[in-house]
Enzyme design. Structure first.
Site, short mmCIF file in Angstrom:
data_model
loop_
_atom_site.label_atom_id
_atom_site.label_comp_id
_atom_site.label_asym_id
_atom_site.label_seq_id
_atom_site.Cartn_x
_atom_site.Cartn_y
_atom_site.Cartn_z
N SER A 82 45.27 40.84 33.45
CA SER A 82 45.95 41.80 34.32
C SER A 82 45.26 41.91 35.68
O SER A 82 45.94 42.15 36.69
CB SER A 82 46.01 43.17 33.64
OG SER A 82 44.72 43.61 33.30
N THR A 83 43.94 41.74 35.73
CA THR A 83 43.25 41.79 37.03
C THR A 83 43.58 40.54 37.84
O THR A 83 43.84 40.62 39.04
CB THR A 83 41.71 41.92 36.82
OG1 THR A 83 41.47 42.92 35.82
CG2 THR A 83 41.02 42.33 38.11
N GLY B 26 42.41 37.98 26.64
CA GLY B 26 43.77 37.45 26.81
C GLY B 26 43.97 36.12 26.09
O GLY B 26 44.97 35.43 26.31
N GLU C 119 39.68 28.89 30.34
CA GLU C 119 38.92 29.60 31.38
C GLU C 119 37.53 28.96 31.54
O GLU C 119 37.06 28.76 32.66
CB GLU C 119 38.78 31.08 31.01
CG GLU C 119 40.10 31.83 31.11
CD GLU C 119 40.05 33.25 30.58
OE1 GLU C 119 40.96 34.01 30.90
OE2 GLU C 119 39.11 33.59 29.85
#
Ligand code: 5RP
Length: 223
Positions: free
Chosen positions: A30-31, A97, A103
């Site tokens: 979300s960031t 997430g 990532e």
């Protein structure tokens, strides 16, 4: 300021690290979504992005930002991503997430990791947030037993009542009860267990900078 406003603030602040005409490493969450929205406002000044998840790829493309495959790019100047926890040394827990493996790969391709987070993520010791671990499904039970020996309790992450399947076709264990006082040693140890794809401790791929959203504005922590 609300947590959502803090996320918007750090998402915007991260633009200062984006180099002109570069390909930007983009995380997930979300960031990061706030960062992607901010990135769209300068999309004509960048070459594109390498994304860490299907979700981020879809958001980037919907906003008209070109997404390159990680294999098309040798090195990235910066990788911008959020965290579930970050400590005073820039070590992080990530994977809330479920995108931790990609990532870590994109972070490893990048010269600099810029973490964007609201102040609730800044902790003295990693481990309060349930530690995500991507695993090969057939190894899940055995890995859960190994975490139990370390004092942790692992549960399989579910989605819509069934095991969550990651972008890589694997499962996620979330482990509670751990206090990770030596993140480098912990990451090395767990990464060697057969069936572990990626552990959500980012110690070898730690942050170089954290833009922390606080009530007093954005604080820049350099590690
Ligand atoms: C996704 C991640 C995210 O960076 C982490 O979960 C933080 O997410 P958010 O910005 O939504 O709080 O590691 O796998």
């Amino acid at each position: 300021m609300t947590q959502d406003e803090l996320k918007t603030l750090v998402g915007l602040a991260a633009l200062q690290y984006v180099e002109a005409n570069s390909i930007v490493g983009v995380g997930t969450g979300s960031t990061v979504n706030k960062f992607i929205d901010a990135l769209a406002t300068i999309k004509d000044r960048i070459a594109g992005a390498v994304s860490s998840s299907v979700a981020s790829t879809e958001r980037l493309q919907a906003l008209g930002i070109k997404v390159f495959d990680a294999t098309q790019v040798e090195e990235l100047a910066v990788y911008i991503d959020g965290a579930d926890e970050i400590d005073h040394a820039g070590y992080m827990i990530k994977g809330g997430g479920a995108a931790l493996t990609r990532e870590k790969i994109v972070a490893a391709q990048s010269r600099k990791f810029i973490c964007i987070a609201d102040e609730s993520k800044y902790v003295a010791t990693l481990g309060n947030f349930p530690l995500p671990v991507e695993v090969i499904p057939m190894a899940a039970l055995h890995i859960a037993r190994q975490f139990a020996v370390l004092g942790g309790m692992a549960t399989l992450r579910l989605k819509d009542g069934t095991s969550l399947v990651t972008d890589n076709g694997q499962h996620i264990l979330d482990v509670i009860g751990l206090k990770i006082t030596d993140p480098l040693a912990f990451e090395s140890q767990v990464n060697q267990w057969p069936g572990v794809v990626t552990v959500g401790v980012f110690a070898f791929q730690k942050a170089d900078v954290c833009l922390l959203g606080t009530a007093d504005g954005v604080k820049t922590l350099v590690f």
